[in-house]
Design an enzyme around this catalytic site. Structure first.
Site: not given
Ligand code: NAP
Length: 264
Positions: A17, A19, A155, A168, A172, A213
């Site tokens: 992920g 990207s 998370s 979720y 986690k 939030y």
């Molecule tokens: P995001 O902005 O939604 O980005 C998700 C990323 O994961 C994208 O690069 C997406 O690829 C990729 N992805 C989704 N499904 C996939 C799959 N089946 N195979 C390969 N890649 C996949 O999410 P984020 O907020 O950056 O979160 C990243 C991580 O941090 C996650 O594990 C999330 O649970 C964790 N997290 C986030 C937060 C928060 O507040 N944002 C808090 C705690 C934990 P594409 O670009 O190709 O769609």
């Protein structure tokens, strides 16, 4: 595994992920630290290419690989292509993840949502770590690398309940045990394993719930009253992947503005 003609002089990191959002920031930070970075994405090729171009424009090394982390053959191909391209693997960052589709109340939660969330957020990261670790063990034994690191992006949902994202939260929560299991099994192989627990981080994932939030943060949800940024998480990953804590494994690092502290 087919032989490669050269082994990268830079350490190599896979960022799932990579990207968008947190993963993008991790990829760029590790590249700045001197890693050659494998940017995995699911469907947004344009976004992954943009990250690779940004890294390459500053003299870094990046390689883009599409793979659905929830699919066995895709995970195997991700590791195989990494080794074919770079000849080594020093770090895996299990970052890719999805939120609970539709954020349904626990009494309305579906098995379809469970299967999708668990495949992407738990089964995928575990078996990718297994596949990567097998190669890391081999590379350490062959003295191609001295040590390796696996970092799982978990998370605050691992310990804070959201009744509209049960799958979720459970996936986690299981990441902590996954981290402990891998840390224990791989310690003698010079592979350190860590869990990073981000709080509320500004990304596409949290954009639909930004107002909620905004209010919680202003009301003091965490002692540090601001949104977390992807770079906050990337800084922790940089420290861990860089080998700053060699006598530590299985550790959970909170990147949440102090949210995890119980308060009266
Ligand atoms: P995001 O902005 O939604 O980005 C998700 C990323 O994961 C994208 O690069 C997406 O690829 C990729 N992805 C989704 N499904 C996939 C799959 N089946 N195979 C390969 N890649 C996949 O999410 P984020 O907020 O950056 O979160 C990243 C991580 O941090 C996650 O594990 C999330 O649970 C964790 N997290 C986030 C937060 C928060 O507040 N944002 C808090 C705690 C934990 P594409 O670009 O190709 O769609």
């Amino acid at each position: 595994m087919s032989a490669v003609s050269t082994v990268s002089s830079r350490p190599v990191a896979i960022v799932t992920g990579g990207s968008r959002g947190i993963g993008r920031s991790i990829a760029e930070r590790l590249a700045a630290d001197g890693f050659a970075v494998v940017i995995n994405y699911f469907s947004r090729r344009d976004a992954a290419d943009e990250v690779a171009a940004a890294i390459q424009s500053t003299g870094g090394d990046a390689f883009v690989v599409q793979a659905d982390i929830g699919v066995t053959a895709d995970r195997q191909r991700l590791v195989a292509e990494t080794l074919q391209h770079f000849g080594r693997l020093d770090a895996l960052v299990n970052n890719a993840g999805i939120t609970s589709p539709g954020r349904k109340d626990l009494l309305e939660a579906t098995e379809e949502s469970w299967d999708q969330v668990f495949a992407t957020n738990l089964k995928g990261p575990f078996f990718l770590a297994q596949g990567a670790a097998r190669e890391m063990v081999r590379l350490v034994q062959a003295a191609t690398i001295e040590r390796a690191t696996i970092i799982n992006i978990s998370s605050i949902s691992a310990f804070a309940v959201s009744t509209n994202r049960a799958d979720y939260c459970m996936a986690k929560a299981a990441m902590q045990m996954m981290t402990w299991l891998l840390a224990t099994r791989l310690a003698d192989d010079q592979i350190r394993v860590y869990e990073v627990c981000p709080g509320v981080i500004a990304s596409d994932m949290t954009a639909p719930v930004q107002e909620k939030y905004d209010k919680l943060i202003a009301d003091g949800m965490s002692p540090i009253r601001r949104w977390g940024q992807p770079g906050d998480v990337a800084a922790a990953v940089s420290m861990l992947a860089g080998g700053t804590l060699p006598f530590s494994t299985g550790e959970r690092i909170h990147i949440d503005g102090g949210f995890h502290i119980r308060r009266l």
